[in-house]
Write a protein that holds these residues in place. Structure first.
Motif, short mmCIF file in Angstrom:
data_model
loop_
_atom_site.label_atom_id
_atom_site.label_comp_id
_atom_site.label_asym_id
_atom_site.label_seq_id
_atom_site.Cartn_x
_atom_site.Cartn_y
_atom_site.Cartn_z
N PRO A 73 45.11 99.54 8.15
CA PRO A 73 46.01 100.69 8.03
C PRO A 73 46.77 100.60 6.72
CG PRO A 73 46.25 99.60 10.17
CD PRO A 73 45.42 98.70 9.33
N PRO A 74 47.33 101.68 6.23
CA PRO A 74 48.03 101.65 4.93
C PRO A 74 49.10 100.56 4.90
CG PRO A 74 47.76 103.91 5.68
CD PRO A 74 47.32 103.05 6.82
N LEU A 75 49.05 99.74 3.85
CA LEU A 75 49.99 98.63 3.72
C LEU A 75 51.22 99.10 2.94
CD1 LEU A 75 47.48 95.71 3.01
CD2 LEU A 75 48.63 96.28 5.16
N HIS A 76 52.12 99.78 3.63
CA HIS A 76 53.32 100.33 3.00
C HIS A 76 54.40 99.28 2.78
CE1 HIS A 76 51.88 104.39 3.14
NE2 HIS A 76 51.83 104.44 4.46
N ALA A 77 54.35 98.18 3.49
CA ALA A 77 55.36 97.12 3.36
C ALA A 77 54.83 96.00 2.47
CB ALA A 77 55.74 96.58 4.73
N ALA A 115 52.26 95.78 11.04
CA ALA A 115 53.24 96.45 11.90
C ALA A 115 54.47 96.88 11.09
CB ALA A 115 53.65 95.54 13.05
N ALA A 116 54.94 96.03 10.18
CA ALA A 116 56.06 96.41 9.33
C ALA A 116 55.68 97.58 8.43
CB ALA A 116 56.52 95.22 8.48
N SER A 117 54.43 97.61 7.99
CA SER A 117 53.95 98.73 7.18
C SER A 117 53.99 100.02 7.98
CB SER A 117 52.53 98.46 6.68
OG SER A 117 52.51 97.39 5.75
N ALA A 118 53.66 99.93 9.28
CA ALA A 118 53.73 101.11 10.14
C ALA A 118 55.17 101.59 10.29
CB ALA A 118 53.13 100.80 11.50
N ALA A 119 56.10 100.64 10.43
CA ALA A 119 57.51 101.01 10.55
C ALA A 119 58.00 101.71 9.29
CB ALA A 119 58.35 99.77 10.83
N VAL A 120 57.62 101.18 8.13
CA VAL A 120 58.01 101.81 6.86
C VAL A 120 57.38 103.19 6.76
CG1 VAL A 120 57.78 101.67 4.35
CG2 VAL A 120 58.39 99.63 5.66
#
Length: 398
Positions: A73-77, A115-120
């Protein structure tokens, strides 16, 4: 954060794979159409595999999870250098995948980067987690790295050093009785909008984006030695099992390996909800755990993810604390210090005839996480939302 484009395109129900949902927002309570009051069916992330560039298993990029970003999934974090853990030979055709070499010394760092990336990506202001150790410390670290608040609900007998470890990252750590932790987690999510990275459902579903991080263990093993004959791993809720299974299944589908290894889930004999589900022909089962020092994987409830993986490409088995201690001592003599739960995979291998060809045992975490011989921690515990809410207000969290 990586520049590689994620090929994630949708979420899909494991209860009925024809049911697809948009990629955002992450579906944190399982499939709304197939779940029942007795069984929650998880959600997984689906990808546009046809767009994957050649050379996926070749060494390139920054390493770690960023190396595999196209099938995550997209690594936003931002990351902490998770992944790239060593494959340590300990005998003829037997390797240990040493996950204690991750930033917070456990495999949970792979999950919490995603999971942190999903939160971001979802715009959450914080992360909430229920954990007796590894998951809580890891979630706290990745929340801090991403600039998010973190609330950890932990067990009343969590080892003192692990409590300090979770709090070191600035997380707000609260002890609660086992029966209260899941209801309290749901209350936190409802009243604060924090993003849960632990399961809140009747049977385990977990985080749909987070579990994808465990696929990278399969990718790394395949890049090092190809697809082994078998992979043995500690199993609690079964998220690691599912992630490794999905990773090898993807590689085989893409023609990058010649097989999916046999995957052996090794549960504590004191519990074993996955083995119970398979024996009873159920999608997921509940058990009454007995006493075990392998506290990190002694779970009362299982989930369909684990059942799917074990029945598709492997099996499950129970191992005793005595067998795990023998495996733990064996690893110590090889220079590897692991917690008792982390030795379950090698204990499983030792309990039966080894399959032909290379075998990998995943060791999930450092011996630092074991329960110390000293006194149990004291201090206040919470079992109601009202009490916890007052402490969160006093701490300035809400």
């Amino acid at each position: 954060m990586t520049d590689v484009v994620s090929l994630a395109e949708a979420q899909r129900s494991l209860g009925d794979e024809s049911l697809r949902f948009p990629l955002w927002p992450p579906m944190l309570e399982g499939c709304p159409e197939t779940s029942t009051g007795e069984v929650a069916y998880p959600i997984e992330v689906d990808y546009d595999y046809d767009r994957l560039e050649p050379g996926f298993l070749d060494g390139r990029g920054d390493g770690g999870l960023d190396r595999w970003a196209s099938l995550l999934p997209p690594l936003h974090a931002p990351g902490l250098g998770e992944g790239r853990t060593p494959l340590v030979p300990i005998g003829r055709d037997v390797y240990i995948k040493d996950e204690s070499q991750n930033p917070t010394w456990s495999h949970k760092d792979r999950l919490n980067r995603c999971a942190a990336s999903a939160a971001v990506g979802a715009g959450a202001r914080g992360i909430a987690v229920s954990s007796s150790g590894n998951h809580g410390a890891s979630a706290a670290a990745y929340a801090a790295r991403a600039g998010l608040d973190c609330i950890v609900l932990t067990a009343t007998d969590t080892p003192p050093a692990v409590l300090e470890f979770m709090g070191a990252y600035g997380a707000h750590v609260f002890a609660a009785p086992d029966h209260a932790r899941r209801p309290l987690l749901r209350a936190i999510v409802e009243h604060t909008g924090f993003h849960p990275v632990s399961s809140t459902t009747v049977t385990h579903t977990g985080h749909p984006f987070g579990v994808e991080g465990y696929k990278t263990i399969a990718y790394e093993i395949a890049a090092d030695i190809g697809a082994p004959a078998a992979v043995y791993m500690p199993t609690g809720y079964g998220e690691l099992l599912f992630g490794v299974w999905k990773g090898f299944t993807e590689l085989h589908r893409l023609g990058l390996t010649d097989r999916v290894p046999e995957l052996v889930a090794c549960e504590p004999a004191a519990a074993g909800p996955l083995t119970a589900a398979i024996e009873q022909g159920l999608p997921a089962a509940r058990v009454q755990p007995g006493p075990s020092d392998a506290y990190a994987i002694t779970c009362a409830v299982g989930g369909y993810r684990a059942t799917l993986a074990a029945t598709s490409a492997g099996r499950s088995m129970r191992v005793s604390d005595k067998q795990m201690r023998a495996a733990q001592d064996q690893l110590r003599r090889q220079g590897l210090w692991v917690e008792l739960s982390a030795a379950a995979g090698l204990a499983g291998l030792n309990a039966g005839a080894a399959p032909g060809g290379p075998v990998v045992c995943i060791s999930t975490s450092s011996g630092f996480k074991d329960r110390p011989a000293g006194p149990r921690p004291g201090g206040a515990t919470e079992d109601t939302w009202e009490g916890l809410q007052q402490r969160l207000v006093q701490a300035g969290v809400i």
